[in-house]
Design an enzyme around this catalytic site. Structure first.
Site, short mmCIF file in Angstrom:
data_model
loop_
_atom_site.label_atom_id
_atom_site.label_comp_id
_atom_site.label_asym_id
_atom_site.label_seq_id
_atom_site.Cartn_x
_atom_site.Cartn_y
_atom_site.Cartn_z
N CYS A 23 25.43 53.20 131.16
CA CYS A 23 24.31 52.62 130.40
C CYS A 23 23.58 51.52 131.16
O CYS A 23 22.54 51.04 130.72
CB CYS A 23 24.78 52.09 129.05
SG CYS A 23 25.25 53.42 127.91
N HIS A 67 7.83 54.13 122.46
CA HIS A 67 7.41 54.38 123.85
C HIS A 67 7.38 53.10 124.68
O HIS A 67 6.51 52.90 125.51
CB HIS A 67 6.07 55.12 123.91
CG HIS A 67 6.22 56.55 123.52
ND1 HIS A 67 6.23 56.95 122.21
CD2 HIS A 67 6.40 57.66 124.27
CE1 HIS A 67 6.38 58.26 122.16
NE2 HIS A 67 6.51 58.73 123.40
N GLU A 125 21.16 56.24 118.20
CA GLU A 125 20.69 56.42 119.58
C GLU A 125 20.73 57.90 119.94
O GLU A 125 19.88 58.38 120.68
CB GLU A 125 21.56 55.64 120.55
CG GLU A 125 21.26 54.18 120.59
CD GLU A 125 21.94 53.49 121.76
OE1 GLU A 125 21.51 52.36 122.06
OE2 GLU A 125 22.86 54.04 122.39
#
Length: 135
Positions: A23, A67, A125
């Site tokens: 990650c 975004h 997620e």
């Protein structure tokens, strides 16, 4: 006590720069946010119009994160990403699902009418990984 939930989706990228695992690499998610509000007082036969909840979450959260690149505001991240010319949301801490939820809670709760309480947030997620905040 009554509650209603509205689900929102947004796309964002992040990295957990202080993490030793995968990650720490820049990667993206198709997030799903479940917003639950509760209360006892019905105004015009509803706790809160879903349209009003949508407006609050859209303005306070989705427009900020959709975004965007979510990054901890650190010296290394500033050097690496500050000049890429993209939408970046700088956070004072690592943009983990848990930290993102707490930030969202602090933005949504004050915008709700006085008879409505933010009861919980769930942020997916992936289809199988999520964090949950519950009052």
């Amino acid at each position: 006590m009554l509650s209603i939930t509205k689900i929102f989706t947004f796309e964002a990228a992040h990295r957990i720069s202080d993490h030793d695992g995968a990650c720490s690499q820049l990667h993206g998610h198709s997030y799903s946010l479940h917003v639950t509000v509760s209360g006892d007082d019905l105004k015009k036969d509803m706790l809160l119009d879903f349209k009003d909840l949508k407006k609050i979450v859209q303005e306070e959260v989705i427009e900020v994160f959709d975004h965007a690149l979510l990054l901890k505001e650190s010296e290394k991240n500033l050097i690496d990403f500050e000049k890429i010319g993209q939408k970046i949301f700088w956070m004072p801490y690592e943009p983990t699902a848990e930290r993102i939820l707490l930030w969202m809670k602090d933005r949504i709760a004050p915008q709700l009418p006085s008879h409505v309480k933010l009861e919980g947030l769930t942020l997916y997620e992936t289809a199988t990984c999520y964090a949950r905040w519950k009052d």
